[in-house]
Scaffold this motif. Structure first.
Motif, PDB file in Angstrom:
ATOM      1  N   ALA A 177      14.126 -13.086 -22.703  1.00 58.81           N
ATOM      2  CA  ALA A 177      13.422 -13.098 -21.122  1.00 58.81           C
ATOM      3  C   ALA A 177      12.156 -13.688 -21.847  1.00 58.81           C
ATOM      4  CB  ALA A 177      14.001 -11.847 -20.548  1.00 58.81           C
ATOM      5  N   GLN A 178      10.934 -13.215 -22.390  1.00 57.55           N
ATOM      6  CA  GLN A 178       9.986 -13.817 -22.286  1.00 57.55           C
ATOM      7  C   GLN A 178       9.355 -14.186 -22.760  1.00 57.55           C
ATOM      8  OE1 GLN A 178       6.574 -10.872 -21.684  1.00 57.55           O
ATOM      9  NE2 GLN A 178       6.518 -12.994 -21.085  1.00 57.55           N
ATOM     10  N   ILE A 179       9.770 -15.020 -23.966  1.00 56.51           N
ATOM     11  CA  ILE A 179       9.615 -16.152 -23.918  1.00 56.51           C
ATOM     12  C   ILE A 179      10.257 -17.149 -23.323  1.00 56.51           C
ATOM     13  CG2 ILE A 179      10.186 -18.322 -26.041  1.00 56.51           C
ATOM     14  CD1 ILE A 179       9.758 -16.520 -27.761  1.00 56.51           C
ATOM     15  N   GLN A 180      10.695 -17.831 -22.514  1.00 55.78           N
ATOM     16  CA  GLN A 180      12.032 -17.855 -21.355  1.00 55.78           C
ATOM     17  C   GLN A 180      11.262 -17.961 -19.940  1.00 55.78           C
ATOM     18  OE1 GLN A 180      15.893 -16.891 -19.208  1.00 55.78           O
ATOM     19  NE2 GLN A 180      16.102 -18.653 -18.632  1.00 55.78           N
ATOM     20  N   HIS A 181      10.379 -16.663 -19.967  1.00 56.17           N
ATOM     21  CA  HIS A 181       9.099 -16.584 -19.006  1.00 56.17           C
ATOM     22  C   HIS A 181       8.038 -17.656 -18.943  1.00 56.17           C
ATOM     23  CE1 HIS A 181       6.997 -14.714 -15.478  1.00 56.17           C
ATOM     24  NE2 HIS A 181       6.289 -15.224 -16.917  1.00 56.17           N
ATOM     25  N   LEU A 182       7.210 -17.707 -20.597  1.00 56.88           N
ATOM     26  CA  LEU A 182       6.241 -18.453 -20.512  1.00 56.88           C
ATOM     27  C   LEU A 182       6.601 -19.891 -20.654  1.00 56.88           C
ATOM     28  CD1 LEU A 182       5.732 -16.552 -24.073  1.00 56.88           C
ATOM     29  CD2 LEU A 182       3.790 -16.566 -21.905  1.00 56.88           C
ATOM     30  N   VAL A 183       7.781 -20.234 -20.540  1.00 55.03           N
ATOM     31  CA  VAL A 183       8.325 -21.860 -20.539  1.00 55.03           C
ATOM     32  C   VAL A 183       8.133 -22.516 -18.878  1.00 55.03           C
ATOM     33  CG1 VAL A 183       9.893 -23.399 -20.573  1.00 55.03           C
ATOM     34  CG2 VAL A 183       9.762 -22.089 -22.426  1.00 55.03           C
ATOM     35  N   LYS A 184       8.526 -21.419 -18.002  1.00 52.81           N
ATOM     36  CA  LYS A 184       8.885 -21.002 -17.036  1.00 52.81           C
ATOM     37  C   LYS A 184       7.160 -21.409 -16.510  1.00 52.81           C
ATOM     38  CE  LYS A 184      10.038 -19.219 -12.326  1.00 52.81           C
ATOM     39  NZ  LYS A 184      11.292 -18.536 -11.767  1.00 52.81           N
ATOM     40  N   GLN A 185       6.116 -19.697 -17.022  1.00 49.94           N
ATOM     41  CA  GLN A 185       5.239 -20.455 -17.037  1.00 49.94           C
ATOM     42  C   GLN A 185       4.262 -21.709 -16.632  1.00 49.94           C
ATOM     43  OE1 GLN A 185       3.997 -17.910 -13.572  1.00 49.94           O
ATOM     44  NE2 GLN A 185       6.108 -17.645 -14.064  1.00 49.94           N
ATOM     45  N   SER A 186       4.888 -21.507 -18.158  1.00 54.60           N
ATOM     46  CA  SER A 186       3.900 -23.142 -18.510  1.00 54.60           C
ATOM     47  C   SER A 186       3.448 -24.791 -18.163  1.00 54.60           C
ATOM     48  CB  SER A 186       4.533 -23.565 -19.565  1.00 54.60           C
ATOM     49  OG  SER A 186       5.948 -24.219 -19.723  1.00 54.60           O
ATOM     50  N   LYS A 187       4.839 -24.102 -17.033  1.00 54.17           N
ATOM     51  CA  LYS A 187       4.817 -25.874 -16.357  1.00 54.17           C
ATOM     52  C   LYS A 187       4.217 -25.783 -14.498  1.00 54.17           C
ATOM     53  CE  LYS A 187       9.738 -26.492 -17.290  1.00 54.17           C
ATOM     54  NZ  LYS A 187      10.845 -26.224 -17.460  1.00 54.17           N
ATOM     55  N   ARG A 188       3.890 -24.713 -13.889  1.00 50.09           N
ATOM     56  CA  ARG A 188       3.116 -24.119 -13.157  1.00 50.09           C
ATOM     57  C   ARG A 188       1.161 -25.530 -13.409  1.00 50.09           C
ATOM     58  NH1 ARG A 188       2.522 -19.434 -10.014  1.00 50.09           N
ATOM     59  NH2 ARG A 188       4.036 -18.061 -10.964  1.00 50.09           N
ATOM     60  N   PRO A 189       1.528 -25.427 -12.031  1.00 49.64           N
ATOM     61  CA  PRO A 189       0.292 -26.532 -12.291  1.00 49.64           C
ATOM     62  C   PRO A 189      -1.305 -26.960 -12.903  1.00 49.64           C
ATOM     63  CG  PRO A 189       0.809 -26.266  -9.857  1.00 49.64           C
ATOM     64  CD  PRO A 189       1.937 -25.501 -11.000  1.00 49.64           C
ATOM     65  N   ARG A 190      -1.881 -25.172 -12.820  1.00 52.40           N
ATOM     66  CA  ARG A 190      -3.253 -25.186 -13.206  1.00 52.40           C
ATOM     67  C   ARG A 190      -3.002 -23.635 -14.319  1.00 52.40           C
ATOM     68  NH1 ARG A 190      -7.486 -25.823 -10.426  1.00 52.40           N
ATOM     69  NH2 ARG A 190      -8.498 -23.713 -10.110  1.00 52.40           N
ATOM     70  N   LEU A 191      -1.761 -24.024 -15.551  1.00 54.17           N
ATOM     71  CA  LEU A 191      -1.682 -23.594 -16.005  1.00 54.17           C
ATOM     72  C   LEU A 191      -1.230 -23.946 -17.589  1.00 54.17           C
ATOM     73  CD1 LEU A 191      -1.409 -20.613 -17.390  1.00 54.17           C
ATOM     74  CD2 LEU A 191       0.612 -20.405 -16.156  1.00 54.17           C
ATOM     75  N   ARG A 192      -2.482 -24.094 -18.271  1.00 51.51           N
ATOM     76  CA  ARG A 192      -1.914 -24.444 -19.255  1.00 51.51           C
ATOM     77  C   ARG A 192      -1.317 -23.713 -20.498  1.00 51.51           C
ATOM     78  NH1 ARG A 192      -3.672 -29.821 -20.231  1.00 51.51           N
ATOM     79  NH2 ARG A 192      -3.030 -29.228 -22.615  1.00 51.51           N
ATOM     80  N   ILE A 193      -0.265 -23.100 -21.667  1.00 52.49           N
ATOM     81  CA  ILE A 193      -0.224 -22.559 -22.587  1.00 52.49           C
ATOM     82  C   ILE A 193      -0.101 -23.343 -24.097  1.00 52.49           C
ATOM     83  CG2 ILE A 193       1.758 -20.760 -23.165  1.00 52.49           C
ATOM     84  CD1 ILE A 193       2.345 -19.969 -20.466  1.00 52.49           C
ATOM     85  N   GLN A 194      -1.127 -23.090 -24.537  1.00 48.95           N
ATOM     86  CA  GLN A 194       0.044 -23.963 -26.194  1.00 48.95           C
ATOM     87  C   GLN A 194      -0.362 -22.673 -26.640  1.00 48.95           C
ATOM     88  OE1 GLN A 194      -3.858 -26.480 -24.662  1.00 48.95           O
ATOM     89  NE2 GLN A 194      -3.844 -27.645 -26.394  1.00 48.95           N
ATOM     90  N   ILE A 195       0.481 -23.528 -27.871  1.00 47.46           N
ATOM     91  CA  ILE A 195       0.496 -22.357 -29.245  1.00 47.46           C
ATOM     92  C   ILE A 195      -0.426 -22.646 -30.541  1.00 47.46           C
ATOM     93  CG2 ILE A 195       2.849 -21.631 -31.391  1.00 47.46           C
ATOM     94  CD1 ILE A 195       2.442 -21.510 -27.760  1.00 47.46           C
TER      95      ILE A 195
END
Length: 271
Positions: A177-195
């Motif tokens: 569920a946490q990773i699913q949430h990260l994927v969803k949050q990564s689609k916010r326009p002012r939020l970048r998540i990189q691995i």
């Protein structure tokens, strides 16, 4: 809260209130009239002389059209439980930050944690804590996350070491569920998540996790945390060093779309 910490928090809150009032072009008397909070109270708050009731802060926030910024800053500084004393300056600064850059080596950053994840890691870190204490920690974290839902939240770049996503709980559904949430949050326009991949050579971030924040009228500062405490670092040469490390890590990280695919891949291995 210790006396010195209380004075510092009151002074920071006062500066924020004064800045918000100035932005609205209001005198203390005008703010008093529109908020129904006494002018002497407003003056004392801006000078850091005293605290106040949360109800008054709500009235001031509404009169200043601050969209919860003032309330969040008050909660971060003066509410009971949930936020460690050493973290209060960071929690306050998040509410007014222009930009947040964070590198995480061990855990998902607090602003991106789901409730089950936050509760799980809090219980592991404090195995003897009362349930009510854990509830306060989780509630405080959830409250901090509200800034992401503002119309114009701070720009955020989060670099996650791949090892963060490979942690497992007794309930595998938590990480799923946490990773699913990260994927969803990564689609916010002012939020970048990189691995940052595990196989990265010459890893610049093995020294530990850190957060760089850019705050109006304060400039950039760095926050680093250990298991029992945390430190705010403001020396320009130290901040510059961490900024170089962050730039190196970002260049080694996967681009946002590939990072999203990597998260989905890891999540698929859990199920």
């Amino acid at each position: 809260m210790a006396g010195d910490d209380l004075k510092i928090s009151r002074a920071r809150f006062g500066r924020l209130l004064r800045k918000l009032r100035a932005q609205m072009g209001l005198t203390q008397q005008e703010l008093s009239a529109s908020s129904t909070v006494g002018q002497s109270t407003i003056s004392d708050l801006e000078l850091g002389k005293k605290g106040t009731q949360r109800d008054y802060v709500v009235l001031l926030d509404s009169a200043l059209t601050a969209h919860g910024v003032l309330i969040s800053a008050w909660d971060a500084s003066f509410s009971e439980g949930g936020t460690s004393a050493y973290f209060r300056e960071v929690a306050e600064s998040e509410q007014t930050a222009i930009e947040i850059r964070e590198y995480s080596l061990g855990l998902v950053p607090g602003l991106l944690q789901i409730e089950e994840y936050a509760r799980g890691i809090s219980m592991l870190a404090r195995p003897r804590a009362e349930p009510e204490s854990i509830d306060k920690i989780v509630a405080a974290r959830r409250h901090r996350q509200e800034l992401l839902d503002r119309a114009y939240p701070p720009a955020m770049t989060v670099l996650l070491d791949e090892s963060v996503l490979l942690r497992r709980f007794h309930d595998p559904g938590i990480m799923d569920a946490q990773i699913q949430h990260l994927v969803k949050q990564s689609k916010r326009p002012r939020l970048r998540i990189q691995i940052v991949p595990l196989n990265t050579e010459g890893h610049a971030g093995l020294g530990g996790a850190f957060k760089i924040m850019e705050v109006p009228d304060t400039g950039a500062f760095v926050y680093v945390e250990s298991q029992e405490t945390g430190f705010v670092l403001k020396q320009p040469e130290v901040v510059a060093s961490y900024e170089r490390t962050f730039a190196e890590l970002r260049s080694a990280a996967l681009p946002v779309p590939e990072s999203r695919a990597k998260m989905e891949e890891i999540r698929g291995d859990i199920r």
